[in-house]
Design a protein around this motif. Structure first.
Motif, short mmCIF file in Angstrom:
data_model
loop_
_atom_site.label_atom_id
_atom_site.label_comp_id
_atom_site.label_asym_id
_atom_site.label_seq_id
_atom_site.Cartn_x
_atom_site.Cartn_y
_atom_site.Cartn_z
N THR A 52 -10.72 45.31 59.00
CA THR A 52 -11.70 44.25 59.21
C THR A 52 -13.08 44.58 58.66
O THR A 52 -14.04 43.83 58.89
CB THR A 52 -11.80 43.92 60.72
N GLY A 53 -13.18 45.70 57.93
CA GLY A 53 -14.45 46.01 57.28
C GLY A 53 -14.79 44.99 56.22
O GLY A 53 -15.96 44.64 56.02
N THR A 54 -13.78 44.46 55.53
CA THR A 54 -13.99 43.42 54.54
C THR A 54 -14.24 42.11 55.27
O THR A 54 -13.46 41.73 56.13
CB THR A 54 -12.75 43.29 53.62
N LYS A 55 -15.34 41.44 54.93
CA LYS A 55 -15.76 40.27 55.71
C LYS A 55 -15.46 38.95 55.03
O LYS A 55 -15.49 38.86 53.80
CB LYS A 55 -17.28 40.35 55.98
N LYS A 56 -15.23 37.93 55.87
CA LYS A 56 -15.11 36.56 55.37
C LYS A 56 -16.44 35.87 55.58
O LYS A 56 -16.87 35.65 56.70
CB LYS A 56 -14.01 35.80 56.11
N GLY A 57 -17.12 35.56 54.48
CA GLY A 57 -18.39 34.86 54.57
C GLY A 57 -18.17 33.39 54.28
O GLY A 57 -17.87 32.60 55.17
N CYS A 58 -18.27 33.01 53.02
CA CYS A 58 -18.14 31.60 52.65
C CYS A 58 -16.68 31.21 52.44
O CYS A 58 -16.32 30.05 52.53
CB CYS A 58 -18.94 31.31 51.39
N ASP A 59 -15.82 32.16 52.10
CA ASP A 59 -14.41 31.93 51.80
C ASP A 59 -14.21 31.09 50.53
O ASP A 59 -13.16 30.51 50.33
CB ASP A 59 -13.69 31.27 52.98
N HIS A 60 -15.25 31.00 49.70
CA HIS A 60 -15.16 30.24 48.44
C HIS A 60 -15.72 31.00 47.24
O HIS A 60 -16.12 30.39 46.25
CB HIS A 60 -15.86 28.88 48.59
N GLY A 61 -15.83 32.31 47.34
CA GLY A 61 -16.27 33.08 46.19
C GLY A 61 -17.74 32.98 45.87
O GLY A 61 -18.17 33.36 44.79
N GLN A 62 -18.52 32.48 46.82
CA GLN A 62 -19.93 32.28 46.52
C GLN A 62 -20.83 33.38 47.08
O GLN A 62 -21.94 33.57 46.60
CB GLN A 62 -20.40 30.92 47.06
N CYS A 63 -20.36 34.09 48.13
CA CYS A 63 -21.28 35.01 48.83
C CYS A 63 -21.00 36.48 48.55
O CYS A 63 -21.88 37.31 48.70
CB CYS A 63 -21.26 34.75 50.32
N GLY A 64 -19.76 36.84 48.22
CA GLY A 64 -19.44 38.23 47.87
C GLY A 64 -19.16 39.14 49.06
O GLY A 64 -18.89 40.32 48.86
N ALA A 65 -19.19 38.62 50.29
CA ALA A 65 -18.94 39.48 51.46
C ALA A 65 -17.52 40.06 51.45
O ALA A 65 -17.27 41.09 52.04
CB ALA A 65 -19.17 38.68 52.75
N CYS A 66 -16.62 39.38 50.76
CA CYS A 66 -15.20 39.78 50.74
C CYS A 66 -14.87 40.70 49.58
O CYS A 66 -13.70 40.96 49.31
CB CYS A 66 -14.32 38.54 50.67
N THR A 67 -15.89 41.19 48.85
CA THR A 67 -15.63 41.98 47.65
C THR A 67 -14.84 43.25 47.96
O THR A 67 -15.20 44.03 48.84
CB THR A 67 -16.97 42.37 46.98
#
Lengths: 221, 316
Positions: free
Chosen positions: A86-101
């Protein structure tokens, strides 16, 4: 204001979409584990649109996993829901924010915009694979030292992205602000900012993030 | 996201045959645009054909001195290729002006050509959109249309093509190579790939059902000064309001195409003949017949000024 009404609409869609995928993921996982038709029936899909399962073998942080996943499951959801990373985060879920990189086969990508089933045989590194609280990756240590965050939600994406950015510069990949396309790019502040533009920090810790990355880039390896 | 079945394609021809045979099938490569739209239920494929395993990821020289770019070459790799940077700098520059590092690592050459418009009404299933739901109307015509097309549009649709890469490929006269469901292949000039909306904005390209792009060929290098100038609301990671891609030779002749203003990369060969006469003459021909919407007439001035900046920069 036209601009804000646009934003409201897309934010509503975004929240709806996120809620649906989380709910589906949870219900389906439960149904799959228990084999319960009752639970499966609670998923908001009709019989003619039954979920489809796919198989994928994937290496994450050096560990091999064979997963049976809903074909709709993104790599991000597989990491979080199946592997509990769960270290990888879900931010916008549309490739716009980069939290899931995350880093896949050496390249940083948005794990929210790719399906888990599309990663057969791939090698994934998440924030958990870069370092641990006891043995931090130099980039993690630099983010701590330079205060490269405030709330921390975007941080794992920022760090994965930053690690990959240094590799991209080393391998000579140019950017929009590289003056001479035929020379090796240098990691100036303006280069760094351009290359990190796919990672949004709502707290605005950008200048500290840039200092942390510059610190790591400047260290002899 | 609507449920769908999934297969990993074994060959380009099999992928094309599968796409033609299965109702509601779609190819997926990088997936950065398709997955986004599937989450919003704007795209609802019943079957996905993953083409990533096909060996279409090389950039190779052609017998006549050009380059053949495989359909699956990632945007990052295409922009960074030494030959592209040296001989087709316009293409490198256009690619690097688009999206983010993460997206360029995933997005492919063919996928970039086939990406959908970012019209906010197309992207909102609560709104009418002739492109998404033919016959439902166009909310953009009387809506918030600052981003939209100023030329080549119709009463049915004023959406723009969002690609930077396609603008450069249009200037370079690239050729798109495809395989059809019957296994036959064909070549399509980039000029003929994208359609204007007319009464059928839902049909965006001239590709047939199941037809798969396998590569893009660039003719031999043209020389000249290559410039891609993109004007947008923020300095990075945003779509163009207007972009100008140009190749300018020492004698002032050259080629130019404009992005962000039409349903396809906008190039008018007759306008290029005016290049030695300067910006105003080129812009007048290029924008002849323009029909801006309520909020985007500024794009006509912006095209002229961006073009002027590009032609000045080309003089060095």
């Amino acid at each position: 204001m036209p601009k804000s009404s646009n934003f409201e609409m897309s934010r509503r869609n975004l929240l709806l979409g996120t809620a649906t995928s989380v709910a589906l993921g949870a219900v389906w996982r439960k149904a799959y584990a228990q084999g319960s038709a009752d639970n499966a029936a609670r998923a908001p899909v009709v019989a003619s649109e039954a979920p489809s399962l796919g198989q994928v073998s994937i290496r994450v942080n050096g560990v091999q996993h064979d997963l049976a996943v809903d074909t709709r499951m993104t790599l991000l959801d597989a990491l979080r829901e199946h592997l509990h990373l769960t270290g990888t985060k879900k931010g916008c879920d549309h490739g716009q924010c980069g939290a899931c990189t995350v880093i896949v086969d050496g390249r940083r990508i948005n794990s929210c915009l790719t399906l888990a089933v599309m990663h057969q045989g791939d090698d994934v590194t998440t924030i958990e694979g870069l370092g641990t609280p006891e043995h931090m990756h130099p980039m993690q240590a630099a983010f701590v030292e330079y205060d490269g965050y405030q709330c921390g939600y975007c941080t794992s994406g920022q760090i994965c992205s930053a690690v990959a950015v240094l590799d991209e510069v080393k391998s000579g990949i140019p950017s929009h602000v590289t003056d001479d396309l035929n020379a090796d790019p240098q990691l100036t502040n303006i280069e760094l900012r351009e290359r990190m533009s796919g990672n949004i920090c709502r707290c605005g810790a950008y200048s500290n993030i840039a200092e942390a990355i510059a610190e790591v880039a400047g260290r002899p390896t | 996201m609507k449920p769908f079945t999934y297969e990993r394609a074994k060959s380009p021809a099999e992928a094309a045959a599968s796409a033609a045979r299965i109702d509601g099938a779609k190819f997926v490569a990088g997936g950065t645009n398709l997955l986004d739209l599937m989450k919003l239920q704007i795209e609802t494929p019943k079957h996905l054909i993953d083409v990533n395993g096909l060996s279409l990821d090389r950039i190779e020289p052609t017998p006549d001195g050009g380059l053949r770019i495989g359909a699956l070459v990632r945007n990052t790799d295409l922009a960074a290729d030494r030959r592209i940077r040296r001989d087709y700098a316009l293409l490198s520059r256009a690619l690097l002006a688009g999206a983010s590092g993460q997206l360029r690592n995933k997005a492919t050459t063919a996928g970039n050509l086939l990406q959908r418009t970012r019209c906010p009404y197309f992207c909102d299933t609560n709104q009418p959109c002739n492109k998404r739901q033919p016959g439902s109307g166009c909310a953009a015509v009387d809506g918030i249309n600052r981003q939209h097309a100023v030329i080549g549009s119709s009463d049915s649709c004023i959406a723009t093509n969002p690609s930077d890469m396609a603008v450069a490929m249009r200037v370079l006269d690239a050729t798109v190579e495809t395989v059809r469901p019957d296994g036959g292949t064909r070549k399509i000039s980039i000029a003929d790939l994208h359609r204007l909306p007319g009464d059928t904005p839902q049909i965006e390209t001239t590709l047939a059902r199941g037809e798969l792009i396998t590569g893009v060929t660039l003719p031999k290098p043209l020389g000249g000064t290559h410039i891609y100038r993109k004007v947008r609301d923020r300095a990075s990671y945003a779509f163009a309001l207007v972009s100008v891609g140009a190749i300018v030779h020492r004698d002032g002749t050259g080629r130019v195409a404009v992005g962000g203003i039409a349903h396809k990369p906008w190039r008018v060969e007759a306008a290029e003949a005016e290049m030695p006469r300067g910006t105003k003459a080129v812009a007048a021909r290029l924008l002849d017949g323009a029909k801006p919407a309520k909020e985007n007439a500024f794009k006509l001035t912006l095209v002229e000024r961006t073009l002027g900046a590009v032609l000045t920069a080309a003089k060095g």
